[in-house]
Design a protein around this motif. Structure first.
Motif, PDB file in Angstrom:
ATOM      1  N   ASN A  77      -9.351  22.083   9.167  1.00 13.44           N
ATOM      2  CA  ASN A  77      -9.730  20.697   9.425  1.00 13.44           C
ATOM      3  C   ASN A  77     -11.229  20.474   9.421  1.00 13.44           C
ATOM      4  N   ALA A  78     -11.877  21.006   8.421  1.00 18.07           N
ATOM      5  CA  ALA A  78     -13.308  20.757   8.296  1.00 18.07           C
ATOM      6  C   ALA A  78     -13.549  20.289   6.873  1.00 18.07           C
ATOM      7  N   LEU A  79     -14.090  19.102   6.719  1.00 13.50           N
ATOM      8  CA  LEU A  79     -14.367  18.625   5.375  1.00 13.50           C
ATOM      9  C   LEU A  79     -15.518  19.422   4.785  1.00 13.50           C
ATOM     10  N   SER A  80     -15.551  19.450   3.457  1.00  9.25           N
ATOM     11  CA  SER A  80     -16.546  20.263   2.767  1.00  9.25           C
ATOM     12  C   SER A  80     -17.958  19.744   2.989  1.00  9.25           C
ATOM     13  N   GLU A  87       0.363  -0.177  -9.818  1.00  6.41           N
ATOM     14  CA  GLU A  87       0.645   1.165 -10.361  1.00  6.41           C
ATOM     15  C   GLU A  87       0.869   2.210  -9.271  1.00  6.41           C
ATOM     16  N   ILE A  88       1.646   3.182  -9.685  1.00  7.24           N
ATOM     17  CA  ILE A  88       1.874   4.369  -8.866  1.00  7.24           C
ATOM     18  C   ILE A  88       1.308   5.545  -9.650  1.00  7.24           C
ATOM     19  N   ILE A  89       0.672   6.447  -8.938  1.00  2.96           N
ATOM     20  CA  ILE A  89       0.313   7.690  -9.618  1.00  2.96           C
ATOM     21  C   ILE A  89       1.606   8.481  -9.752  1.00  2.96           C
ATOM     22  N   ALA A 112     -15.586  14.254  -0.869  1.00  4.07           N
ATOM     23  CA  ALA A 112     -15.260  15.597  -0.388  1.00  4.07           C
ATOM     24  C   ALA A 112     -13.807  15.969  -0.652  1.00  4.07           C
ATOM     25  N   GLY A 113     -13.116  15.217  -1.509  1.00  4.81           N
ATOM     26  CA  GLY A 113     -11.720  15.527  -1.828  1.00  4.81           C
ATOM     27  C   GLY A 113     -11.635  16.878  -2.522  1.00  4.81           C
ATOM     28  N   ASP A 114     -10.897  17.775  -1.936  1.00  3.02           N
ATOM     29  CA  ASP A 114     -10.989  19.167  -2.391  1.00  3.02           C
ATOM     30  C   ASP A 114     -10.161  19.508  -3.608  1.00  3.02           C
ATOM     31  N   ILE A 116       0.854  -1.178   0.000  1.00  6.05           N
ATOM     32  CA  ILE A 116       0.000   0.000   0.000  1.00  6.05           C
ATOM     33  C   ILE A 116       0.896   1.236   0.000  1.00  6.05           C
ATOM     34  N   PRO A 117       0.826   2.014  -1.100  1.00  2.00           N
ATOM     35  CA  PRO A 117       1.689   3.201  -1.149  1.00  2.00           C
ATOM     36  C   PRO A 117       1.312   4.178  -0.030  1.00  2.00           C
ATOM     37  N   VAL A 118       2.339   4.710   0.619  1.00  2.00           N
ATOM     38  CA  VAL A 118       2.116   5.728   1.652  1.00  2.00           C
ATOM     39  C   VAL A 118       2.870   6.971   1.225  1.00  2.00           C
ATOM     40  N   ALA A 119       2.129   8.057   0.988  1.00  2.00           N
ATOM     41  CA  ALA A 119       2.786   9.328   0.656  1.00  2.00           C
ATOM     42  C   ALA A 119       2.866  10.143   1.946  1.00  2.00           C
ATOM     43  N   GLY A 120       1.903  11.044   2.177  1.00  2.00           N
ATOM     44  CA  GLY A 120       1.918  11.803   3.435  1.00  2.00           C
ATOM     45  C   GLY A 120       1.335  10.992   4.582  1.00  2.00           C
ATOM     46  N   GLY A 121       0.539  10.013   4.247  1.00  2.00           N
ATOM     47  CA  GLY A 121      -0.073   9.179   5.279  1.00  2.00           C
ATOM     48  C   GLY A 121      -1.246   9.831   5.996  1.00  2.00           C
ATOM     49  N   THR A 122      -1.656  10.996   5.557  1.00  3.42           N
ATOM     50  CA  THR A 122      -2.687  11.716   6.337  1.00  3.42           C
ATOM     51  C   THR A 122      -4.065  11.099   6.186  1.00  3.42           C
ATOM     52  N   ARG A 168     -15.549  28.097  -4.291  1.00  5.96           N
ATOM     53  CA  ARG A 168     -16.125  28.242  -2.945  1.00  5.96           C
ATOM     54  C   ARG A 168     -16.181  26.882  -2.297  1.00  5.96           C
ATOM     55  N   LYS A 169     -15.696  26.855  -1.048  1.00 12.14           N
ATOM     56  CA  LYS A 169     -15.856  25.652  -0.227  1.00 12.14           C
ATOM     57  C   LYS A 169     -16.702  26.061   0.960  1.00 12.14           C
ATOM     58  N   VAL A 170     -17.754  25.326   1.238  1.00 12.56           N
ATOM     59  CA  VAL A 170     -18.528  25.606   2.446  1.00 12.56           C
ATOM     60  C   VAL A 170     -18.246  24.483   3.436  1.00 12.56           C
ATOM     61  N   ASN A 180       1.378  20.221   5.054  1.00 11.91           N
ATOM     62  CA  ASN A 180       2.811  19.970   4.917  1.00 11.91           C
ATOM     63  C   ASN A 180       3.117  18.502   4.665  1.00 11.91           C
ATOM     64  N   MET A 181       2.203  17.635   5.034  1.00 13.67           N
ATOM     65  CA  MET A 181       2.411  16.194   4.872  1.00 13.67           C
ATOM     66  C   MET A 181       1.629  15.641   3.679  1.00 13.67           C
ATOM     67  N   GLY A 182       0.392  16.060   3.571  1.00 10.64           N
ATOM     68  CA  GLY A 182      -0.511  15.496   2.572  1.00 10.64           C
ATOM     69  C   GLY A 182      -0.077  15.852   1.159  1.00 10.64           C
ATOM     70  N   LYS A 184       3.980  16.583  -9.814  1.00 10.63           N
ATOM     71  CA  LYS A 184       4.327  15.206  -9.468  1.00 10.63           C
ATOM     72  C   LYS A 184       3.502  14.772  -8.264  1.00 10.63           C
ATOM     73  N   SER A 185       3.232  13.471  -8.216  1.00  9.31           N
ATOM     74  CA  SER A 185       2.186  13.019  -7.290  1.00  9.31           C
ATOM     75  C   SER A 185       2.502  13.219  -5.816  1.00  9.31           C
ATOM     76  N   ALA A 186       3.768  13.116  -5.411  1.00  9.33           N
ATOM     77  CA  ALA A 186       4.069  13.216  -3.986  1.00  9.33           C
ATOM     78  C   ALA A 186       4.421  14.644  -3.563  1.00  9.33           C
TER      79      ALA A 186
HETATM   80  C1  FAD Z   1      -7.158  16.544   9.958  1.00  5.58           C
HETATM   81  C2  FAD Z   1      -7.313  16.272   8.495  1.00  5.58           C
HETATM   82  C3  FAD Z   1      -7.992  17.195   7.712  1.00  5.58           C
HETATM   83  C4  FAD Z   1      -8.183  16.948   6.350  1.00  5.58           C
HETATM   84  N1  FAD Z   1      -8.838  17.895   5.618  1.00  5.58           N
HETATM   85  C5  FAD Z   1      -9.033  17.680   4.298  1.00  5.58           C
HETATM   86  C6  FAD Z   1      -9.719  18.640   3.502  1.00  5.58           C
HETATM   87  O1  FAD Z   1     -10.107  19.705   3.987  1.00  5.58           O
HETATM   88  N2  FAD Z   1      -9.923  18.354   2.203  1.00  5.58           N
HETATM   89  C7  FAD Z   1      -9.495  17.191   1.633  1.00  5.58           C
HETATM   90  O2  FAD Z   1      -9.709  16.995   0.456  1.00  5.58           O
HETATM   91  N3  FAD Z   1      -8.834  16.278   2.354  1.00  5.58           N
HETATM   92  C8  FAD Z   1      -8.586  16.478   3.676  1.00  5.58           C
HETATM   93  N4  FAD Z   1      -7.909  15.529   4.420  1.00  5.58           N
HETATM   94  C9  FAD Z   1      -7.490  14.276   3.772  1.00  5.58           C
HETATM   95  C10 FAD Z   1      -6.014  14.183   3.333  1.00  5.58           C
HETATM   96  O3  FAD Z   1      -5.199  15.016   4.088  1.00  5.58           O
HETATM   97  C11 FAD Z   1      -5.811  14.493   1.881  1.00  5.58           C
HETATM   98  O4  FAD Z   1      -6.629  13.638   1.131  1.00  5.58           O
HETATM   99  C12 FAD Z   1      -4.356  14.353   1.436  1.00  5.58           C
HETATM  100  O5  FAD Z   1      -4.204  14.960   0.186  1.00  5.58           O
HETATM  101  C13 FAD Z   1      -3.927  12.911   1.343  1.00  5.58           C
HETATM  102  O6  FAD Z   1      -2.558  12.841   0.938  1.00  5.58           O
HETATM  103  P1  FAD Z   1      -1.502  11.878   1.627  1.00  5.58           P
HETATM  104  O7  FAD Z   1      -0.254  12.013   0.870  1.00  5.58           O
HETATM  105  O8  FAD Z   1      -1.414  12.147   3.077  1.00  5.58           O
HETATM  106  O9  FAD Z   1      -2.202  10.470   1.385  1.00  5.58           O
HETATM  107  P2  FAD Z   1      -1.900   9.027   2.017  1.00  5.58           P
HETATM  108  O10 FAD Z   1      -2.627   8.909   3.309  1.00  5.58           O
HETATM  109  O11 FAD Z   1      -0.429   8.790   2.041  1.00  5.58           O
HETATM  110  O12 FAD Z   1      -2.561   8.150   0.960  1.00  5.58           O
HETATM  111  C14 FAD Z   1      -3.921   8.199   0.617  1.00  5.58           C
HETATM  112  C15 FAD Z   1      -4.258   7.119  -0.375  1.00  5.58           C
HETATM  113  O13 FAD Z   1      -3.612   7.366  -1.608  1.00  5.58           O
HETATM  114  C16 FAD Z   1      -2.706   6.306  -1.934  1.00  5.58           C
HETATM  115  N5  FAD Z   1      -1.578   6.982  -2.553  1.00  5.58           N
HETATM  116  C17 FAD Z   1      -0.917   8.085  -2.105  1.00  5.58           C
HETATM  117  N6  FAD Z   1      -0.004   8.489  -2.996  1.00  5.58           N
HETATM  118  C18 FAD Z   1      -0.080   7.649  -4.045  1.00  5.58           C
HETATM  119  C19 FAD Z   1       0.610   7.540  -5.292  1.00  5.58           C
HETATM  120  N7  FAD Z   1       1.543   8.427  -5.654  1.00  5.58           N
HETATM  121  N8  FAD Z   1       0.267   6.541  -6.110  1.00  5.58           N
HETATM  122  C20 FAD Z   1      -0.696   5.655  -5.786  1.00  5.58           C
HETATM  123  N9  FAD Z   1      -1.365   5.690  -4.643  1.00  5.58           N
HETATM  124  C21 FAD Z   1      -1.067   6.678  -3.773  1.00  5.58           C
HETATM  125  C22 FAD Z   1      -2.443   5.588  -0.656  1.00  5.58           C
HETATM  126  O14 FAD Z   1      -2.117   4.275  -0.851  1.00  5.58           O
HETATM  127  C23 FAD Z   1      -3.781   5.755   0.029  1.00  5.58           C
HETATM  128  O15 FAD Z   1      -4.680   4.818  -0.427  1.00  5.58           O
HETATM  129  C24 FAD Z   1      -7.704  15.751   5.766  1.00  5.58           C
HETATM  130  C25 FAD Z   1      -7.027  14.828   6.565  1.00  5.58           C
HETATM  131  C26 FAD Z   1      -6.826  15.075   7.899  1.00  5.58           C
HETATM  132  C27 FAD Z   1      -6.106  14.063   8.735  1.00  5.58           C
END
Ligand code: FAD
Lengths: 776, 282
Positions: free
Chosen positions: B185-188, B159-161, B116-118, B22-28, B177-179, B102-104, B70-72
């Motif tokens: 830290n509030a999802l849309s 695959e990797i993005i 709700a992915g922004d 399972i790919p981990v980028a920011g892990g958020t 606009r996002k409401v 900073n992580m995501g 780039k994806s990461a």
């Molecule tokens: C407190 C908090 C608030 C948040 N608020 C929002 C918000 O307002 N809006 C919003 O849209 N999201 C929000 N998020 C969600 C998240 O932060 C985002 O979706 C972020 O962009 C995820 O990126 P990541 O690198 O941390 O993903 P990861 O957790 O590392 O990965 C997410 C998924 O993508 C896969 N993945 C990651 N990179 C790749 C790659 N290059 N190729 C293939 N697969 C990959 C992973 O395997 C996993 O399935 C929030 C999260 C938290 C914890």
């Protein structure tokens, strides 16, 4: 007296526990781990109302690492209240540690103790329960006709309205004058309904408790409690263990806000340790804090006000309150009573008054004490009504406030008629700077430049609104706090107090009060607090009482020890006592020709002649409950397309008597305000049809983040309260009462829509716009 | 469970070709989705393949009239970069909180495919393409082809993005606009992203996408087509109502703990109209 010069009081000294907290040395309950300690998990009811027909724990017990599984069959079935109040508690005895019947989603079904938390959590999934679902009700307005919720035999210690068969947890009616006559004599009558909602204290530290036996076989309990002495009393009663065999200790606390004025974990860890003879600990998860601890009681209020056109005054006022107690009744009587007793005296010139309050049981989470304690619920409708009336009368609401509010030297009949579980205590207001608060606050918010201007930028319209408030300082003639002091040979003092610092800084301000009175510096005061073995009694931290009640005890205690010091000094110097005075830890003769230091005096008294410990002890009860006063102002920006409200500025002007520590006063006011803004805008329990909370996490339950904090101003309008220690009154709760009405009034000022149902989410704002038929 | 911290993209792709990770980028997203008790590592279903250290997956570039992210690349980089069109920067700047940004990463947000992915509505209106790499193949899909449903995408396990890319937009009007509830830290509850290009009183281009009001972001080409090329003078109240009406049946929000469906639908349509009025007033 009013302009006394202080040396320690009135200064923002550092909190005495600041460093130890910052470097992580100070311990919270969850930080404490003991060898051989068990970890506890709870199994909760998934149903709003059900009877346990069968419960099979065999599989769970067989799980490796599980030591004890308890169901209702295995625990004492004493009816009690979890409300950590004085004895006799003004709350019904309607709760058992575990019961055959479960009354809300989140009620406890079983207790599991295991070698690790993970094992306990896993094992609980293996408990098989067969429930028989019962009719349930989550609507307080239907409570009286619904299936009985409290158990057979539930009772109230006080002679008060308690009708468990009708789900009535408490009821009060009282009148002053003749309200119906008052309405008929009025030129215009206003009537409206307000609804305020469920919320969680959201203290960052979740509830936790730990029990162990000491070497003499006494049960020691460490817990996140606001009320160690009540916790000891209630635990003793529920478990049938004598008070003498229990010690309760409160370590550092990460916020209470009323949520920890409740005794529901102490008896559990106590019981597990009693049964297993091993230390045991429970730390609740955030989800458990939400679903199974205590909440703010939601309330529906109906205000009816009769106004006379000639005097432009309210002539008659009726407040009806229907409080939702949830599945059990802790604080069901007193929170509801406070919606009247903390609100109605504020406009004390109203001739005809009536208060009618009921608390009812529903199959929803249990209400409890929460900062504001009924005043928050009552002040919402009150301040919105005042805003409506002033508008109708064509006068500025601030003028209306100033004219109507209670003043120094005045009283209200409500003080005497409405107390905490019994009649109240009559009192005359001895300090009040509310008009000054209104004045200064309105300047800070730029009231006159902004009110009624509806300044619009794109979709966003601005408005300002205000609210005025009072609270109390302790529960008069009920709350008691005590203090003990002794002097050491270096001139330092141990100060032992039952009072409980919840992160509020009370250890610090109590030390300030003592240092000021004795004439020494704060670093000479060594504070030890909240330990039922080693500190004298104190009711605990609630009802805005610590500064006033416990502070009063510390002041008396300090005064006494000062006398003792002077006595010894007089002997040493061979002069009469009244020829002496104290300055900076030294006793001087008035002509300053002779002096002895505190250290000299202590050494002398301990080792030289007529040896004795210089010490003192004092108790204090509040004979009155002097209210702090506050005016709060909100400036909002409303997005008329989305209904979203942004609070852009918030001003709180407070009269808390003499601030003992101004920085901590500001902290309390800012904290309460932010707490109130979050409550007004977002913080809310979202339930499904069965009363299951849908958002039990900080992910979905939104408390304000730093980005949401508006520009905030706290203005301290100093007074001197003659009955308070060094002139102080309380400040901890009052600030949460204003944001809901002030924001509602500000939204009205911006867009002409009255918000009468909280929280003011974008969804509700758009609904209100639609309901009130506004075209924007 | 053994994770892998590859030193190059090739090593990562190689590993993926042999075993499921399972790919981990920011892990958020992952840390939250698979969290267990506090202080414990998350319960990931497959061994983690850490990718945020791979240089090949970092950076924002401009190439032949296209922007490549780039994806990461972290959200906070995207928010700051002058190369990124403001509609995407606006959306990113309102996501999560500074620490999470900073992580995501953008790749994580896309693969997460949350309703709700922004980043999604802006990427939809930018006609962004997602480039996927596996050991032996490179695929390129439009974002609206890539996203299939909540948490579902076209990505294969091996695959990797690699990146997202889109043409530099030439619009004259934009709307985002996002409401949400609070500001961090509030999802849309809902979001709207739109671009339009006005050329001498003619609406040459119009694209709009809605987030959090259906299982995937909504973009309806056939409705956009009806407006494209229209003279501004034709954009009267009647047409605006007609367009709103056309979108209405595609906007099917749900009631959940964040909002209710009536509100979501009503406000979405209002914001759509607001954008059309904005265009009309130049
Ligand atoms: C407190 C908090 C608030 C948040 N608020 C929002 C918000 O307002 N809006 C919003 O849209 N999201 C929000 N998020 C969600 C998240 O932060 C985002 O979706 C972020 O962009 C995820 O990126 P990541 O690198 O941390 O993903 P990861 O957790 O590392 O990965 C997410 C998924 O993508 C896969 N993945 C990651 N990179 C790749 C790659 N290059 N190729 C293939 N697969 C990959 C992973 O395997 C996993 O399935 C929030 C999260 C938290 C914890």
């Amino acid at each position: 007296m009013g302009n006394r010069e202080f040396k320690v009081v009135g200064k923002s000294v550092k909190k005495i526990d600041a460093l130890s907290l910052a470097i992580g040395e100070a311990k919270y309950t969850a930080d404490i781990n003991l060898p051989n300690m068990l970890h506890i998990a709870f199994l909760y009811s998934p149903y709003p109302h059900a009877e346990i027909v069968e419960i099979d724990t065999k599989e769970a017990e067989k799980t490796p690492g599980v030591v004890l599984v308890l169901t209702y069959k295995d625990v004492p079935n004493t009816l009690h209240t979890t409300a950590g109040q004085g004895y006799p508690e003004p709350s019904p005895y309607d709760t058992r540690i575990l019961d055959k019947r479960v009354r809300y989603v989140g009620d406890r079904v079983a207790i599991i103790a295991a070698e690790t938390k993970e094992i306990a959590e896993e094992a609980k999934k293996k408990i098989k329960v067969k429930y028989r679902e019962l009719p349930y009700n989550i609507d307080p307005e239907k409570a009286k006709e619904s299936e009985r919720i409290p158990p057979e035999g539930a009772y109230h210690l006080l002679p008060t309205i308690y009708e468990p068969e009708k789900n009535i947890a408490a009821g009060i009616t009282l009148s002053v004058g003749d309200v119906e006559k008052g309405f008929s004599e009025s030129d215009k009558v206003f009537e409206d309904r307000f609804e305020i909602h469920y919320a969680n204290h959201a203290a960052l530290e979740p509830h936790a408790a730990l029990a162990f036996y000491d070497e003499r076989g006494r049960l020691n309990i460490v817990s996140t409690t606001q009320v160690p002495f009540h916790a000891r009393r209630i635990t003793s009663r529920v478990l049938g263990i004598p008070v003498k065999d229990i010690r309760v200790i409160k370590p550092r606390i990460g916020g209470g806000f009323g949520g920890k004025q409740e005794v529901f974990l102490e008896q559990v860890v106590g019981l597990v340790t009693y049964k297993t003879k091993r230390p045991s600990k429970v730390v609740l998860s955030r989800k458990e804090v939400f679903i199974s601890t205590r909440t703010r009681h939601p309330m529906i209020t109906w205000y009816k006000a009769g106004v006379k056109k000639d005097t432009k005054e309210i002539h008659a006022l009726r407040l009806k309150a229907l409080m939702n107690a949830g599945a059990y009744g802790p604080h069901a009587l007193t929170v509801m009573a406070n919606a009247g007793s903390k609100v109605l005296p504020l406009f004390n010139k109203i001739k005809h008054l009536q208060f009618e309050g009921f608390s009812v049981y529903t199959n929803l989470p249990v209400g409890g004490a929460y900062r504001g304690y009924g005043a928050t619920q009552g002040y919402f409708g009150f301040n919105v009504m005042l805003d409506m009336i002033a508008e109708e009368l064509g006068i500025d609401v601030l003028e209306f406030f100033k004219k109507g509010h209670i003043k120094k030297g005045e009283t209200s009949p409500i003080f005497e008629k409405l107390g905490e579980g019994k009649e109240g205590v009559s009192q005359i207001i001895r300090s009040c700077a509310l008009s000054e608060c209104i004045e200064k606050g309105s300047k800070a918010i730029k009231w006159h430049e902004k009110r009624r201007k509806k300044i619009r930028k794109g979709d966003k319209v601005r408005g300002v609104g205000a609210a005025i408030l009072m609270q109390g300082s302790g529960i008069p003639k009920i709350d008691m706090g005590a203090a003990y002091m002794k002097m050491n040979e270096d001139g330092s003092f141990n100060l032992h107090i039952g009072a409980t610092d919840l992160g509020t800084g009370s250890d610090t301000i109590l030390a300030q009060i003592a240092a000021e009175e004795i004439g020494t510096s704060i670093d000479k005061i060594i504070v030890y607090s909240s330990d039922t073995d080693f500190t004298p009694f104190d009711v605990g931290a609630y009802a805005s009482s610590t500064t006033y009640i416990s502070g009063g005890a510390v002041l008396k205690c300090a005064r006494k020890i000062k006398e003792e010091i002077l006595k010894v000094a007089a002997n040493m110097l061979n002069v009469p006592q009244d020829a002496l005075f104290i300055e900076d830890g030294t006793v001087y003769t008035k002509d300053r020709t002779q002096r002895v230091t505190f250290s000299d005096i202590a050494l002398y008294s301990l080792y030289s002649k007529d040896q004795h410990q210089i010490q003192s002890v004092a108790s204090n009860i509040g004979l009155e409950s002097p209210p702090p006063f506050m005016a709060q102002f909100a400036e909002v920006e409303v997005d008329i397309k989305t209904g979203r409200i942004d609070v852009v500025k918030f001003v709180s002007a407070v009269d808390c008597g003499q601030p003992i520590n101004p920085a901590l006063v500001e902290g309390q006011v800012e904290g309460a305000t932010v707490n109130g803004i979050g409550y007004a805008l977002w913080e809310e329990y979202v339930f499904d049809k069965k009363g299951r909370m849908l958002n039990p996490s900080f992910w979905d339950y939104k408390v304000p983040s730093i980005m949401d904090i508006p520009e905030m101003e706290v203005i301290i309008c100093k007074t001197y309260e003659p009955t308070g220690p060094h002139g102080a009154k309380s400040v901890a709760e009052i600030g949460i009462n204003g944001p809901v009405p002030a924001i509602s009034n500000a939204v009205y000022d911006a867009i002409g829509v009255r918000l009468k149902k909280s929280p003011f989410t974008p969804e509700r704002v758009l609904n209100a716009i639609k309901e009130q038929g506004l075209k924007l | 469970m053994e994770g892998l911290i590859p030193e190059s993209l090739n090593e990562a792709l190689d590993a993926l070709s042999k075993e499921r990770f399972i790919p981990v980028a920011g892990g958020t997203d992952l840390m939250v989705r698979y969290k267990r008790w506090k202080n414990l590592t998350p319960a990931l279903p497959y061994p983690p393949l850490f990718i945020s250290q791979l240089k090949e997956l970092k950076g924002i570039y401009r190439e032949n009239g296209e922007i490549i992210i780039k994806s990461a690349t972290e959200l906070s980089e995207i928010e700051k970069s002058p190369l990124v069109p403001s509609i995407l920067r606006k959306a990113v700047s309102q996501m999560a909180s500074p620490g999470i940004r900073n992580m995501g990463t953008i790749g994580g947000n896309i693969q997460n495919a949350s309703p709700a992915g922004d980043t999604l509505p802006p990427l939809y209106v930018l006609d962004a393409r997602v480039v996927l790499l596996s050991k032996n193949e490179r695929r390129c899909l439009y974002i609206y082809e890539f996203i299939k449903g909540p948490g579902k995408t076209e990505r294969l396990d091996n695959e990797i993005i690699y990146e997202v890319r889109f043409k530099i937009p030439t619009h004259t009007h934009e709307f985002y606009r996002k409401v949400g509830t609070r500001k961090a830290n509030a999802l849309s509850k809902l979001s709207v992203a739109a671009l339009a290009q006005l050329n001498e009183e003619v609406l040459e281009d119009f694209r709009i996408s809605f987030g959090a009001v259906a299982p995937t972001p909504i973009r309806r080409m056939e409705i956009e087509e009806r407006i494209r090329g229209k003279a501004l003078s034709k954009l009267d109240d009647h047409l605006i109502d007609e367009i709103a009406h056309a979108y209405e049946k595609h906007i099917n929000p749900i009631t959940d703990q964040r909002s209710d469906k009536t509100y979501r639908k009503k406000v979405t349509l209002r914001l759509l109209k607001a954008f059309l009025y904005q265009i009309r007033s130049r």
